[in-house]
Scaffold this motif. Sequence first.
Motif, PDB file in Angstrom:
ATOM      1  N   PRO A  88       0.817  -1.230   0.000  1.00 33.66           N
ATOM      2  CA  PRO A  88       0.000   0.000   0.000  1.00 33.66           C
ATOM      3  C   PRO A  88       0.844   1.271   0.000  1.00 33.66           C
ATOM      4  N   GLU A  89       1.999   1.213   0.638  1.00 35.36           N
ATOM      5  CA  GLU A  89       2.854   2.409   0.685  1.00 35.36           C
ATOM      6  C   GLU A  89       3.529   2.716  -0.647  1.00 35.36           C
ATOM      7  N   ASP A  90       3.352   1.871  -1.641  1.00 39.89           N
ATOM      8  CA  ASP A  90       3.846   2.168  -2.989  1.00 39.89           C
ATOM      9  C   ASP A  90       2.877   3.072  -3.747  1.00 39.89           C
ATOM     10  N   THR A  91       1.705   3.298  -3.182  1.00 37.50           N
ATOM     11  CA  THR A  91       0.723   4.169  -3.820  1.00 37.50           C
ATOM     12  C   THR A  91       1.266   5.579  -3.941  1.00 37.50           C
ATOM     13  N   ALA A  92       1.272   6.093  -5.167  1.00 38.40           N
ATOM     14  CA  ALA A  92       1.834   7.423  -5.421  1.00 38.40           C
ATOM     15  C   ALA A  92       1.677   7.751  -6.903  1.00 38.40           C
ATOM     16  N   VAL A  93       1.979   8.985  -7.234  1.00 40.51           N
ATOM     17  CA  VAL A  93       2.161   9.358  -8.636  1.00 40.51           C
ATOM     18  C   VAL A  93       3.633   9.142  -8.949  1.00 40.51           C
ATOM     19  N   TYR A  94       3.902   8.388  -9.991  1.00 42.95           N
ATOM     20  CA  TYR A  94       5.268   8.059 -10.371  1.00 42.95           C
ATOM     21  C   TYR A  94       5.693   8.919 -11.551  1.00 42.95           C
ATOM     22  N   TYR A  95       6.885   9.481 -11.421  1.00 40.65           N
ATOM     23  CA  TYR A  95       7.425  10.366 -12.439  1.00 40.65           C
ATOM     24  C   TYR A  95       8.730   9.806 -12.993  1.00 40.65           C
ATOM     25  N   CYS A  96       8.890   9.942 -14.281  1.00 43.66           N
ATOM     26  CA  CYS A  96      10.148   9.626 -14.934  1.00 43.66           C
ATOM     27  C   CYS A  96      10.972  10.912 -15.007  1.00 43.66           C
ATOM     28  N   ALA A  97      12.260  10.811 -14.836  1.00 40.52           N
ATOM     29  CA  ALA A  97      13.096  11.995 -14.808  1.00 40.52           C
ATOM     30  C   ALA A  97      14.433  11.730 -15.485  1.00 40.52           C
ATOM     31  N   SER A  98      15.086  12.804 -15.914  1.00 39.67           N
ATOM     32  CA  SER A  98      16.445  12.692 -16.440  1.00 39.67           C
ATOM     33  C   SER A  98      17.315  13.778 -15.831  1.00 39.67           C
ATOM     34  N   ASP A  99      18.614  13.523 -15.802  1.00 36.51           N
ATOM     35  CA  ASP A  99      19.536  14.522 -15.258  1.00 36.51           C
ATOM     36  C   ASP A  99      20.413  15.110 -16.363  1.00 36.51           C
ATOM     37  N   SER A 100      19.872  15.196 -17.568  1.00 36.03           N
ATOM     38  CA  SER A 100      20.646  15.674 -18.709  1.00 36.03           C
ATOM     39  C   SER A 100      21.093  17.127 -18.552  1.00 36.03           C
ATOM     40  N   THR A 101      20.408  17.908 -17.720  1.00 32.29           N
ATOM     41  CA  THR A 101      20.761  19.315 -17.522  1.00 32.29           C
ATOM     42  C   THR A 101      21.680  19.505 -16.311  1.00 32.29           C
ATOM     43  N   GLY A 102      22.013  18.423 -15.645  1.00 28.39           N
ATOM     44  CA  GLY A 102      22.829  18.509 -14.442  1.00 28.39           C
ATOM     45  C   GLY A 102      22.032  18.381 -13.163  1.00 28.39           C
ATOM     46  N   ARG A 103      20.741  18.442 -13.278  1.00 27.21           N
ATOM     47  CA  ARG A 103      19.868  18.201 -12.139  1.00 27.21           C
ATOM     48  C   ARG A 103      18.651  17.439 -12.643  1.00 27.21           C
ATOM     49  N   TRP A 104      17.929  16.816 -11.726  1.00 26.27           N
ATOM     50  CA  TRP A 104      16.767  16.042 -12.130  1.00 26.27           C
ATOM     51  C   TRP A 104      15.662  16.960 -12.661  1.00 26.27           C
ATOM     52  N   GLU A 105      15.145  16.582 -13.827  1.00 25.49           N
ATOM     53  CA  GLU A 105      14.035  17.275 -14.451  1.00 25.49           C
ATOM     54  C   GLU A 105      12.883  16.292 -14.637  1.00 25.49           C
ATOM     55  N   TYR A 106      11.661  16.781 -14.424  1.00 27.64           N
ATOM     56  CA  TYR A 106      10.467  15.930 -14.502  1.00 27.64           C
ATOM     57  C   TYR A 106       9.505  16.516 -15.522  1.00 27.64           C
ATOM     58  N   PRO A 107       9.724  16.303 -16.796  1.00 27.49           N
ATOM     59  CA  PRO A 107       8.896  16.961 -17.808  1.00 27.49           C
ATOM     60  C   PRO A 107       7.521  16.353 -18.004  1.00 27.49           C
ATOM     61  N   GLY A 108       7.304  15.130 -17.517  1.00 26.08           N
ATOM     62  CA  GLY A 108       6.036  14.469 -17.767  1.00 26.08           C
ATOM     63  C   GLY A 108       4.980  14.780 -16.723  1.00 26.08           C
ATOM     64  N   GLN A 109       3.788  14.239 -16.941  1.00 25.14           N
ATOM     65  CA  GLN A 109       2.658  14.454 -16.040  1.00 25.14           C
ATOM     66  C   GLN A 109       2.617  13.440 -14.913  1.00 25.14           C
ATOM     67  N   GLY A 110       3.418  12.375 -15.041  1.00 27.29           N
ATOM     68  CA  GLY A 110       3.379  11.330 -14.046  1.00 27.29           C
ATOM     69  C   GLY A 110       2.270  10.329 -14.336  1.00 27.29           C
ATOM     70  N   THR A 111       2.318   9.213 -13.656  1.00 28.57           N
ATOM     71  CA  THR A 111       1.294   8.191 -13.815  1.00 28.57           C
ATOM     72  C   THR A 111       0.916   7.663 -12.426  1.00 28.57           C
ATOM     73  N   GLN A 112      -0.384   7.565 -12.194  1.00 29.85           N
ATOM     74  CA  GLN A 112      -0.889   7.188 -10.867  1.00 29.85           C
ATOM     75  C   GLN A 112      -0.793   5.674 -10.666  1.00 29.85           C
ATOM     76  N   VAL A 113      -0.260   5.289  -9.531  1.00 31.30           N
ATOM     77  CA  VAL A 113      -0.221   3.889  -9.118  1.00 31.30           C
ATOM     78  C   VAL A 113      -0.934   3.783  -7.783  1.00 31.30           C
ATOM     79  N   THR A 114      -1.917   2.888  -7.719  1.00 31.19           N
ATOM     80  CA  THR A 114      -2.677   2.697  -6.488  1.00 31.19           C
ATOM     81  C   THR A 114      -2.647   1.219  -6.126  1.00 31.19           C
ATOM     82  N   VAL A 115      -2.215   0.947  -4.890  1.00 28.23           N
ATOM     83  CA  VAL A 115      -2.164  -0.426  -4.392  1.00 28.23           C
ATOM     84  C   VAL A 115      -3.250  -0.578  -3.351  1.00 28.23           C
ATOM     85  N   SER A 116      -4.197  -1.453  -3.610  1.00 27.85           N
ATOM     86  CA  SER A 116      -5.323  -1.639  -2.706  1.00 27.85           C
ATOM     87  C   SER A 116      -5.082  -2.821  -1.782  1.00 27.85           C
ATOM     88  N   SER A 117      -5.524  -2.672  -0.550  1.00 32.84           N
ATOM     89  CA  SER A 117      -5.333  -3.741   0.443  1.00 32.84           C
ATOM     90  C   SER A 117      -6.624  -4.507   0.670  1.00 32.84           C
TER      91      SER A 117
END
Length: 117
Positions: A88-117
């Motif tokens: 259940p604690e894995d429930t979150a919005v997951y984002y893909c990121a890259s560090d091509s600029t020298g720091r982490w960038e998150y250009p996407g909208q993310g994708t929702q993951v929900t773990v039900s108990s």
Amino acid sequence: QVQLVESGGGLVQVGGSLRLSCSVSGRTSSSINIGWFRQAPGKEREFVARIRWNGFNRYYADSVAGRFTISRDNFKNTVYLQMNRMKPEDTAVYYCASDSTGRWEYPGQGTQVTVSS
């Protein structure tokens, strides 16, 4: 600049599995890292896993080590996050990121993951 598009989120039961995809395009190089981060409601965004674009050097957060696997498909220019034995604690919005600029960038909208108990 690197463009990233996440997909694959959804609803899964405790103990189940889910695979996230991150489609990568743009100016990549073997030295950049692609990572997965997540943010649960009311919490700060946290690191989950990362992989060097050349496919080596994989790192995981302690909370997911042994359950999640990050990988890369060279032909599809896609990075995957295979999530097993989910909690259940894995429930979150997951984002893909890259560090091509020298720091982490998150250009996407993310994708929702929900773990039900």
